[in-house]
Design an enzyme around this catalytic site. Sequence first.
Site, PDB file in Angstrom:
ATOM      1  N   CYS A 185      -3.062  -3.444   3.962  1.00 14.11           N
ATOM      2  CA  CYS A 185      -3.620  -3.304   2.622  1.00 14.11           C
ATOM      3  C   CYS A 185      -4.953  -4.040   2.515  1.00 14.11           C
ATOM      4  O   CYS A 185      -5.953  -3.559   3.021  1.00 14.11           O
ATOM      5  CB  CYS A 185      -2.610  -3.739   1.568  1.00 14.11           C
ATOM      6  N   HIS A 207       1.576  -0.546   2.773  1.00 19.49           N
ATOM      7  CA  HIS A 207       2.326  -1.719   3.257  1.00 19.49           C
ATOM      8  C   HIS A 207       3.486  -1.277   4.148  1.00 19.49           C
ATOM      9  O   HIS A 207       4.589  -1.060   3.651  1.00 19.49           O
ATOM     10  CB  HIS A 207       2.899  -2.496   2.064  1.00 19.49           C
ATOM     11  N   GLU A 260       5.256  -2.991   5.968  1.00 15.02           N
ATOM     12  CA  GLU A 260       6.312  -4.018   6.074  1.00 15.02           C
ATOM     13  C   GLU A 260       7.539  -3.723   5.213  1.00 15.02           C
ATOM     14  O   GLU A 260       8.614  -4.261   5.455  1.00 15.02           O
ATOM     15  CB  GLU A 260       5.748  -5.410   5.743  1.00 15.02           C
TER      16      GLU A 260
END
Length: 532
Positions: free
Chosen positions: A381, A507, A509
Amino acid sequence: MTKYVFVTGGVVSGLGKGITASSIALLLKSRGYKVFMQKFDPYMNVDPGTMSPFQHGEVFVTADGCETDLDLGHYERFIDEELNYTSNITNGKIYSSVIEKERRGDYLGATVQMVPHITNEIKNKVYEAGVTSKADIVITEIGGTIGDIESQTFLEALRQIAYEQGSKNTFFVHTTLIPWIYGSGELKTKPTQKSVIEMRSVGLHPHALVCRTPLSLDDSIKNKLSMFCNVPKENIIEAIDVKNIYQIPLNYAEQKIDEIILKQFELDLRKIDLKEWQQLVDTVDHLEREVEVALVGKYTELHDAYLSVTESLKHAGFKYKAKVNIRWVDAENLETGDVNNILKGVKGIVVPGGFGTRGIEGKIKACEYARTNKIPYLGLCLGMQIAVIEFARHVCGLENATSTEFDEVAKTPIIDLMAEQKQINHMGGTLRLGNYACTLKKKSLAHNLYKQDSILERHRHRYEFNNAYKEILEEKGLVFSGINGESNLVEIIEYPDHPFFIASQFHPEFKSRPTRPHPLFDGFIEATLKRS
Ligand code: GLN
């Protein structure tokens, strides 16, 4: 019909209620039941989106674009199910919805009150999670501890649900602390007893106690707890401190918490399959090598602010039987300090998400260090925006390149607000949030890692790469390998003249799982290990 497990906490916060709730859900799922999870947070913010990470840790984003508590990250990682807008309910959400209904005239004639209006709204949220998820069992964690003023209405709502649904359909797990007293050398049950008394005073009765303890609970302690808390001895579960959090579900399974719940629900026990999880625990207990990567951020004193990122790095490490050690680097220190020294020896550099101007120049230095020293780089990001700015400044000669987030009147706004974002006045819930599609460029590193032509990833940002500068950067070798087809927005950039340099506007993650690392983290860790 959906059944409900509620997980409350007593004595102190931070006992690992979220992990307990996730572990119970994992065990029930491993017995073939469809589970769904939900968290109640008793604060007045509608969601944690506008809170500082120092206050709240990371904001976890669901696929449907809700900004939620970081515990939802644990839930998704443990149960491997996508959660949604019904999964994180705050007092702020409940109150604003009741007030909106009042203004609309839904309660015409009535005096709007905590009971029944607020409590009904809470009950509806619990039932809604059951209906929309079509789960056999919904596991709801109540944030905070029993006795907090803020959570009173939640507890009253749960009391009513327990009354309406009966004990065949509701199960209360209370997590508490059994402290060990230095000097007298004893484990103490009194705080737990008091906490259960407090629960009873609001009409709730725990069916099981999960007791966090540094030492094993012997029979006399369990007998005492059982007698004074009205909980059968077998339902007193020991939550002994562990090094490896993935061990916790296995410890609970040994003490049969899942069987106890299913028996009360009069549901079949079904066969349990924990093979994959058991393998994970074995892997984590027997890591064979280590690798150090730098995480360059501005909230580095609070590691929870980057929880999903560090978890994702660990997951990728598990695949290669490697322990990933994080060097926490405060971006501001890179602005004044010696970059070569601060980053010396790391095998990879991650620049995660972030907001605001502080530390930006330090992050750009870290990125430059990674690019020029051919150290694997992963930008997430803000980390992508930083990579683009660095490349524009130092490779393309656009020395004023920046984002309008850092300089509103930027001369070279290489990162800028999206057109739709320019009209927005409210800060809460107005970012580009949740899943958006991205088409991957054939033969790119991204395509190679994902092995797919198009992907869906979760977003949380307001600013974008400014396509007016695309050609100049492309000419100098930057590759735009992921694009959102609908809006033509840049989603992934990479730099092929480098062992591993990739960054995403989304993102990744949020989608990594302990048994299934995310492709970008997988590739990154693989690249760092090649340097070790
Ligand atoms: N501050 C940047 C933006 O709003 C990046 C956000 C983030 O890293 N989550 O676009």
